[in-house]
Scaffold this motif. Structure first.
Motif, PDB file in Angstrom:
ATOM      1  N   TYR A 113      23.805 -17.555 -31.272  1.00 39.34           N
ATOM      2  CA  TYR A 113      24.699 -16.513 -30.766  1.00 39.34           C
ATOM      3  C   TYR A 113      25.820 -17.078 -29.902  1.00 39.34           C
ATOM      4  O   TYR A 113      26.679 -16.327 -29.450  1.00 39.34           O
ATOM      5  CB  TYR A 113      23.905 -15.484 -29.948  1.00 39.34           C
ATOM      6  N   ARG A 114      25.811 -18.383 -29.663  1.00 39.50           N
ATOM      7  CA  ARG A 114      26.824 -18.960 -28.788  1.00 39.50           C
ATOM      8  C   ARG A 114      28.214 -18.776 -29.408  1.00 39.50           C
ATOM      9  O   ARG A 114      28.410 -19.034 -30.590  1.00 39.50           O
ATOM     10  CB  ARG A 114      26.524 -20.444 -28.554  1.00 39.50           C
ATOM     11  N   PRO A 115      29.178 -18.309 -28.641  1.00 36.80           N
ATOM     12  CA  PRO A 115      30.503 -17.978 -29.196  1.00 36.80           C
ATOM     13  C   PRO A 115      31.178 -19.166 -29.866  1.00 36.80           C
ATOM     14  O   PRO A 115      31.119 -20.296 -29.390  1.00 36.80           O
ATOM     15  CB  PRO A 115      31.298 -17.526 -27.968  1.00 36.80           C
ATOM     16  N   THR A 116      31.808 -18.879 -31.001  1.00 32.54           N
ATOM     17  CA  THR A 116      32.608 -19.885 -31.700  1.00 32.54           C
ATOM     18  C   THR A 116      33.995 -19.943 -31.069  1.00 32.54           C
ATOM     19  O   THR A 116      34.344 -19.132 -30.202  1.00 32.54           O
ATOM     20  CB  THR A 116      32.746 -19.518 -33.182  1.00 32.54           C
ATOM     21  N   MET A 117      34.808 -20.898 -31.536  1.00 30.95           N
ATOM     22  CA  MET A 117      36.167 -21.002 -31.027  1.00 30.95           C
ATOM     23  C   MET A 117      36.960 -19.730 -31.307  1.00 30.95           C
ATOM     24  O   MET A 117      37.747 -19.272 -30.473  1.00 30.95           O
ATOM     25  CB  MET A 117      36.859 -22.216 -31.656  1.00 30.95           C
ATOM     26  N   SER A 118      36.743 -19.128 -32.468  1.00 29.25           N
ATOM     27  CA  SER A 118      37.439 -17.877 -32.804  1.00 29.25           C
ATOM     28  C   SER A 118      37.084 -16.772 -31.825  1.00 29.25           C
ATOM     29  O   SER A 118      37.942 -15.975 -31.419  1.00 29.25           O
ATOM     30  CB  SER A 118      37.090 -17.442 -34.227  1.00 29.25           C
ATOM     31  N   GLN A 119      35.823 -16.701 -31.433  1.00 27.92           N
ATOM     32  CA  GLN A 119      35.409 -15.667 -30.485  1.00 27.92           C
ATOM     33  C   GLN A 119      36.059 -15.875 -29.121  1.00 27.92           C
ATOM     34  O   GLN A 119      36.389 -14.910 -28.428  1.00 27.92           O
ATOM     35  CB  GLN A 119      33.882 -15.664 -30.349  1.00 27.92           C
ATOM     36  N   LEU A 120      36.210 -17.124 -28.735  1.00 32.91           N
ATOM     37  CA  LEU A 120      36.789 -17.418 -27.426  1.00 32.91           C
ATOM     38  C   LEU A 120      38.305 -17.251 -27.402  1.00 32.91           C
ATOM     39  O   LEU A 120      38.892 -17.057 -26.337  1.00 32.91           O
ATOM     40  CB  LEU A 120      36.415 -18.838 -27.003  1.00 32.91           C
ATOM     41  N   GLN A 121      38.911 -17.285 -28.591  1.00 31.09           N
ATOM     42  CA  GLN A 121      40.372 -17.255 -28.647  1.00 31.09           C
ATOM     43  C   GLN A 121      40.949 -15.902 -29.038  1.00 31.09           C
ATOM     44  O   GLN A 121      42.151 -15.677 -28.855  1.00 31.09           O
ATOM     45  CB  GLN A 121      40.874 -18.315 -29.639  1.00 31.09           C
ATOM     46  N   HIS A 122      40.126 -15.003 -29.596  1.00 30.75           N
ATOM     47  CA  HIS A 122      40.665 -13.755 -30.123  1.00 30.75           C
ATOM     48  C   HIS A 122      40.000 -12.533 -29.494  1.00 30.75           C
ATOM     49  O   HIS A 122      38.868 -12.601 -29.015  1.00 30.75           O
ATOM     50  CB  HIS A 122      40.486 -13.692 -31.646  1.00 30.75           C
ATOM     51  N   GLN A 123      40.711 -11.417 -29.538  1.00 30.12           N
ATOM     52  CA  GLN A 123      40.166 -10.125 -29.149  1.00 30.12           C
ATOM     53  C   GLN A 123      39.554  -9.467 -30.388  1.00 30.12           C
ATOM     54  O   GLN A 123      40.152  -9.519 -31.477  1.00 30.12           O
ATOM     55  CB  GLN A 123      41.275  -9.225 -28.578  1.00 30.12           C
ATOM     56  N   TYR A 124      38.406  -8.837 -30.238  1.00 28.36           N
ATOM     57  CA  TYR A 124      37.723  -8.218 -31.379  1.00 28.36           C
ATOM     58  C   TYR A 124      36.642  -7.286 -30.837  1.00 28.36           C
ATOM     59  O   TYR A 124      36.272  -7.368 -29.656  1.00 28.36           O
ATOM     60  CB  TYR A 124      37.105  -9.300 -32.273  1.00 28.36           C
ATOM     61  N   PRO A 125      36.086  -6.400 -31.656  1.00 26.16           N
ATOM     62  CA  PRO A 125      35.010  -5.512 -31.196  1.00 26.16           C
ATOM     63  C   PRO A 125      33.782  -6.313 -30.758  1.00 26.16           C
ATOM     64  O   PRO A 125      33.318  -7.201 -31.476  1.00 26.16           O
ATOM     65  CB  PRO A 125      34.707  -4.655 -32.432  1.00 26.16           C
ATOM     66  N   ALA A 126      33.266  -6.000 -29.588  1.00 22.50           N
ATOM     67  CA  ALA A 126      32.165  -6.788 -29.011  1.00 22.50           C
ATOM     68  C   ALA A 126      30.905  -6.767 -29.855  1.00 22.50           C
ATOM     69  O   ALA A 126      30.066  -7.673 -29.753  1.00 22.50           O
ATOM     70  CB  ALA A 126      31.846  -6.274 -27.602  1.00 22.50           C
ATOM     71  N   ILE A 127      30.743  -5.766 -30.715  1.00 32.32           N
ATOM     72  CA  ILE A 127      29.522  -5.689 -31.526  1.00 32.32           C
ATOM     73  C   ILE A 127      29.395  -6.887 -32.470  1.00 32.32           C
ATOM     74  O   ILE A 127      28.295  -7.257 -32.875  1.00 32.32           O
ATOM     75  CB  ILE A 127      29.483  -4.364 -32.322  1.00 32.32           C
ATOM     76  N   ILE A 128      30.513  -7.525 -32.787  1.00 32.26           N
ATOM     77  CA  ILE A 128      30.473  -8.712 -33.649  1.00 32.26           C
ATOM     78  C   ILE A 128      29.661  -9.832 -32.997  1.00 32.26           C
ATOM     79  O   ILE A 128      29.026 -10.635 -33.689  1.00 32.26           O
ATOM     80  CB  ILE A 128      31.913  -9.172 -33.981  1.00 32.26           C
ATOM     81  N   ASP A 129      29.652  -9.890 -31.662  1.00 35.71           N
ATOM     82  CA  ASP A 129      28.892 -10.921 -30.957  1.00 35.71           C
ATOM     83  C   ASP A 129      27.415 -10.906 -31.325  1.00 35.71           C
ATOM     84  O   ASP A 129      26.730 -11.929 -31.210  1.00 35.71           O
ATOM     85  CB  ASP A 129      29.007 -10.733 -29.438  1.00 35.71           C
TER      86      ASP A 129
END
Length: 217
Positions: free
Chosen positions: A34-50
């Protein structure tokens, strides 16, 4: 709540804490899947994707569905598609050594009547037939334990039919589609999509968060 407790998804406690307070200390505590990828750290998106336990799939969701108003439904379909691969011979008496996959929610639902009762799979399995794996609570509980379905998502894969619905999310280089033959009960239920917030739903979420906070690790 029943799904969460049955599958012991307690490792998402740290993920939820990081969502609420994204600091370096909490980031290091998140389960690797579940550790965030680079895309997760760089972009805004719906939190449910986490909450999707497959990093490459999270990246595709961000790239292709971050603005999709049906993202909640996509996530529910992901969770409903969790499966574990197994050998048919270990599950059904006299069956060949064929690779099969079993949906986690089907087994959890079949075993729900037993609660947390501990069962030795070797005393129950192989079952006399496929139907018993889901219709007989003791058999379902034995399958659940034999396949380590309560040990987190490290061995979970997705039912290939999920990618039939969402072909744009399939990545041939990412080995998360189950292989083998599906075995299922006669009828399957799917997890419900989140509903609009009302007092009852609010109390349910409140109860979930209290359970979440004090869940044994």
């Amino acid at each position: 709540m029943a799904w969460y407790a049955k599958t012991r998804f307690y490792h998402i406690v740290d993920l939820t804490a990081w969502q609420l307070y994204p600091c370096p200390e909490l980031l290091t505590r998140i389960c690797p899947q579940y550790r965030p990828t680079m895309s997760q750290l760089q972009h805004q998106y719906p939190a449910i994707i986490d909450w999707t336990p497959f990093p490459a799939l999270r990246d595709r969701l961000i790239r292709l569905h971050a603005a999709n108003p049906q993202i909640d439904q996509i996530f529910v379909d992901i969770v409903s598609s969790y499966v574990v691969e197994a050998s048919m011979a270990d599950l059904v008496f006299g069956a060949p050594q064929t690779t099969v996959y079993v949906r986690v929610t089907d087994v959890a639902e079949g075993a729900a009547a037993l609660g947390t009762k501990d069962i030795d799979p070797s005393t129950i399995l192989p079952a006399p037939d496929v139907a018993s794996l889901f219709s007989v609570a003791e058999c379902a509980q034995a399958v659940f334990k034999l396949l380590n379905m309560d040990h987190g998502v490290s061995q979970y894969k997705l039912d290939p039919s999920f990618f039939g619905t969402y072909p744009e999310l399939f990545d041939p280089e990412n080995d998360i589609a189950a292989k083998g033959v599906p075995i299922r009960p006669n009828s399957q239920t799917r997890l419900p999509c989140p509903r609009r917030l009302n007092e009852l739903i609010f109390r349910t979420y409140q109860s979930f968060m209290q359970f979440h906070t004090f869940a044994p690790l």
